[in-house]
Structure formats: C-alpha cells, structure tokens
Design a protein around this motif. Structure first.
Motif, PDB file in Angstrom:
ATOM      1  N   LEU A  22      69.734 -23.178  52.134  1.00  0.00           N
ATOM      2  CA  LEU A  22      68.325 -23.044  52.461  1.00  0.00           C
ATOM      3  C   LEU A  22      67.884 -21.651  52.061  1.00  0.00           C
ATOM      4  CD1 LEU A  22      68.503 -24.624  56.026  1.00  0.00           C
ATOM      5  CD2 LEU A  22      68.208 -25.772  53.843  1.00  0.00           C
ATOM      6  N   CYS A  23      66.960 -21.588  51.131  1.00  0.00           N
ATOM      7  CA  CYS A  23      66.512 -20.310  50.579  1.00  0.00           C
ATOM      8  C   CYS A  23      65.011 -20.320  50.363  1.00  0.00           C
ATOM      9  CB  CYS A  23      67.244 -20.035  49.257  1.00  0.00           C
ATOM     10  SG  CYS A  23      68.769 -19.089  49.497  1.00  0.00           S
ATOM     11  N   ALA A  24      64.530 -19.254  49.744  1.00  0.00           N
ATOM     12  CA  ALA A  24      63.114 -19.145  49.409  1.00  0.00           C
ATOM     13  C   ALA A  24      62.985 -18.538  48.019  1.00  0.00           C
ATOM     14  CB  ALA A  24      62.386 -18.272  50.431  1.00  0.00           C
ATOM     15  N   ALA A  25      62.013 -19.018  47.269  1.00  0.00           N
ATOM     16  CA  ALA A  25      61.841 -18.584  45.883  1.00  0.00           C
ATOM     17  C   ALA A  25      61.580 -17.086  45.776  1.00  0.00           C
ATOM     18  CB  ALA A  25      60.698 -19.364  45.240  1.00  0.00           C
ATOM     19  N   TRP A  26      60.906 -16.511  46.756  1.00  0.00           N
ATOM     20  CA  TRP A  26      60.557 -15.083  46.701  1.00  0.00           C
ATOM     21  C   TRP A  26      61.735 -14.173  47.030  1.00  0.00           C
ATOM     22  CZ3 TRP A  26      61.793 -12.957  51.262  1.00  0.00           C
ATOM     23  CH2 TRP A  26      61.765 -13.763  52.397  1.00  0.00           C
ATOM     24  N   CYS A  27      62.816 -14.733  47.541  1.00  0.00           N
ATOM     25  CA  CYS A  27      63.954 -13.940  48.014  1.00  0.00           C
ATOM     26  C   CYS A  27      64.879 -13.564  46.856  1.00  0.00           C
ATOM     27  CB  CYS A  27      64.719 -14.751  49.065  1.00  0.00           C
ATOM     28  SG  CYS A  27      66.274 -13.999  49.569  1.00  0.00           S
ATOM     29  N   GLY A  28      65.016 -12.280  46.616  1.00  0.00           N
ATOM     30  CA  GLY A  28      65.881 -11.800  45.543  1.00  0.00           C
ATOM     31  C   GLY A  28      67.338 -12.161  45.753  1.00  0.00           C
TER      32      GLY A  28
ATOM     33  N   SER B 219      69.735 -14.507  43.164  1.00  0.00           N
ATOM     34  CA  SER B 219      71.047 -14.150  42.638  1.00  0.00           C
ATOM     35  C   SER B 219      72.142 -15.051  43.203  1.00  0.00           C
ATOM     36  CB  SER B 219      71.365 -12.678  42.903  1.00  0.00           C
ATOM     37  OG  SER B 219      71.391 -12.419  44.281  1.00  0.00           O
ATOM     38  N   TYR B 220      71.939 -15.621  44.398  1.00  0.00           N
ATOM     39  CA  TYR B 220      72.934 -16.496  45.014  1.00  0.00           C
ATOM     40  C   TYR B 220      72.980 -17.867  44.339  1.00  0.00           C
ATOM     41  CZ  TYR B 220      75.796 -18.708  48.593  1.00  0.00           C
ATOM     42  OH  TYR B 220      76.802 -19.362  49.258  1.00  0.00           O
ATOM     43  N   ARG B 221      71.935 -18.234  43.647  1.00  0.00           N
ATOM     44  CA  ARG B 221      71.888 -19.570  43.025  1.00  0.00           C
ATOM     45  C   ARG B 221      73.095 -19.798  42.114  1.00  0.00           C
ATOM     46  NH1 ARG B 221      68.135 -24.002  42.613  1.00  0.00           N
ATOM     47  NH2 ARG B 221      69.528 -25.611  41.885  1.00  0.00           N
ATOM     48  N   ALA B 222      73.451 -18.813  41.297  1.00  0.00           N
ATOM     49  CA  ALA B 222      74.619 -18.948  40.408  1.00  0.00           C
ATOM     50  C   ALA B 222      75.901 -19.073  41.224  1.00  0.00           C
ATOM     51  CB  ALA B 222      74.705 -17.760  39.463  1.00  0.00           C
ATOM     52  N   THR B 223      75.996 -18.356  42.323  1.00  0.00           N
ATOM     53  CA  THR B 223      77.161 -18.438  43.212  1.00  0.00           C
ATOM     54  C   THR B 223      77.259 -19.832  43.824  1.00  0.00           C
ATOM     55  OG1 THR B 223      76.947 -16.085  43.723  1.00  0.00           O
ATOM     56  CG2 THR B 223      78.233 -17.411  45.261  1.00  0.00           C
ATOM     57  N   PHE B 224      76.126 -20.385  44.226  1.00  0.00           N
ATOM     58  CA  PHE B 224      76.086 -21.727  44.812  1.00  0.00           C
ATOM     59  C   PHE B 224      76.518 -22.771  43.782  1.00  0.00           C
ATOM     60  CE2 PHE B 224      73.746 -25.484  46.526  1.00  0.00           C
ATOM     61  CZ  PHE B 224      74.331 -25.524  47.788  1.00  0.00           C
ATOM     62  N   GLU B 225      76.075 -22.596  42.541  1.00  0.00           N
ATOM     63  CA  GLU B 225      76.490 -23.514  41.463  1.00  0.00           C
ATOM     64  C   GLU B 225      77.994 -23.414  41.226  1.00  0.00           C
ATOM     65  OE1 GLU B 225      74.785 -25.875  39.953  1.00  0.00           O
ATOM     66  OE2 GLU B 225      72.954 -25.369  41.018  1.00  0.00           O
ATOM     67  N   GLU B 226      78.529 -22.203  41.283  1.00  0.00           N
ATOM     68  CA  GLU B 226      79.971 -21.998  41.130  1.00  0.00           C
ATOM     69  C   GLU B 226      80.721 -22.704  42.265  1.00  0.00           C
ATOM     70  OE1 GLU B 226      83.027 -18.351  41.946  1.00  0.00           O
ATOM     71  OE2 GLU B 226      81.189 -17.845  40.873  1.00  0.00           O
ATOM     72  N   LEU B 227      80.204 -22.578  43.470  1.00  0.00           N
ATOM     73  CA  LEU B 227      80.799 -23.234  44.624  1.00  0.00           C
ATOM     74  C   LEU B 227      80.777 -24.754  44.444  1.00  0.00           C
ATOM     75  CD1 LEU B 227      81.975 -22.689  47.476  1.00  0.00           C
ATOM     76  CD2 LEU B 227      79.631 -22.873  48.338  1.00  0.00           C
ATOM     77  N   ALA B 228      79.666 -25.280  43.974  1.00  0.00           N
ATOM     78  CA  ALA B 228      79.555 -26.722  43.733  1.00  0.00           C
ATOM     79  C   ALA B 228      80.573 -27.184  42.692  1.00  0.00           C
ATOM     80  CB  ALA B 228      78.133 -27.067  43.285  1.00  0.00           C
ATOM     81  N   ALA B 229      80.785 -26.385  41.666  1.00  0.00           N
ATOM     82  CA  ALA B 229      81.756 -26.729  40.625  1.00  0.00           C
ATOM     83  C   ALA B 229      83.173 -26.764  41.186  1.00  0.00           C
ATOM     84  CB  ALA B 229      81.665 -25.737  39.470  1.00  0.00           C
ATOM     85  N   ARG B 230      83.435 -25.934  42.183  1.00  0.00           N
ATOM     86  CA  ARG B 230      84.766 -25.889  42.803  1.00  0.00           C
ATOM     87  C   ARG B 230      84.990 -27.042  43.772  1.00  0.00           C
ATOM     88  NH1 ARG B 230      85.491 -19.592  44.569  1.00  0.00           N
ATOM     89  NH2 ARG B 230      87.659 -20.184  44.943  1.00  0.00           N
TER      90      ARG B 230
END
Length: 140
Positions: A28-34, A38-49
């Motif tokens: 759960l995030c917000a578009a305005w949140c920096g 940056s966490y989006r790529a980390t979340f994608e990495e987590l999903a890949a794992r």
C-alpha cells in the motif's frame, strides 16, 4: 511483470485472483511518495523471488474507496494474507531482504498455525476485521 497494480478497470480480475488458494502480498503506497517510487523495483524483485504468491500494488489515494479505512501510518505498508487470515499488516523497511524474510516466515505457517496466529493478539484480531483484502474488494 511480476506484480499486479490495482486499477479501476481490473478490480474483478484482482478479486478473482485474491479468491484463489495462494498467499497475497500487497503493498500500500502513494504516487507522491518518493520512498514508494523507489520501493516499486524492490517489490517487483520480491515478487520475482516468490512466483507462487500473488503480489498486488495499491495506491491508497487512487483506491481510497477500497483501502481508505486502513490505518496506513507510513510507507511502504505491506499486507500479507492467505485465505481469510491476515498474517501481517504494517510498515516495512524498504529493504528487499527484510521483506523476503517476512514473506518466508508467514508462508511457513500451516493453515492451523495461521488461524491461531491471526487471533493471538488484539492488533491481529483487528487486522482480521479491517484489513482483509478479499472483503475490502468485494465491498466495491
């Protein structure tokens, strides 16, 4: 793409995916949140794992009608659920290894252990009532 982003036009598809017999990991995030950006790529990495789990990205402002009542205190906030049991709801350090260990720990629980865990504290009982993504999406 390893995770799904909740959109206005894919809610039925997401609700159907959440109804399956698999772990759900939602960010759960917000578009305005920096930090979220940056966490989006980390979340994608987590999903890949964890390809056996369903990963969902939810912008809490775009979908306030779904998650507006959730007490999101900081970003990123993870919600981890299986069946009707919410195993975790809270702020997460934006670190892939911390999130990976959290997902592994939750997924290691049997259904019986998860059911007992979900009822083990007042906070976790509140998660069951207020944070169930299946219920929140059906209320749509």
């Amino acid at each position: 793409m390893h995770s799904t982003t909740l959109q206005t036009d894919n809610r039925a598809e997401v609700a159907a995916a959440l109804a399956q017999d698999r772990w759900i990991v939602a960010c759960l995030c917000a578009a305005w949140c920096g930090t979220c950006a940056s966490y989006r790529a980390t979340f994608e990495e987590l999903a890949a794992r964890h390809p056996d789990k369903y990963f969902l990205w939810v912008d809490i402002e775009d979908h306030a009608d779904v998650v507006g009542d959730l007490d999101v205190e900081n970003f990123p906030t993870l919600l981890i659920q299986r069946h009707e049991h919410v195993a975790f709801f809270g702020t997460m350090l934006p670190d892939a290894n911390v999130a990976h260990r959290l997902v592994l720990a939750q997924a290691a629980m049997s259904d019986e252990e998860l059911a007992a865990f979900a009822e083990s504290t007042e906070e976790r009982r509140e998660w069951q009532e207020n944070c169930n993504l299946r219920t929140l999406l059906k209320a749509d």
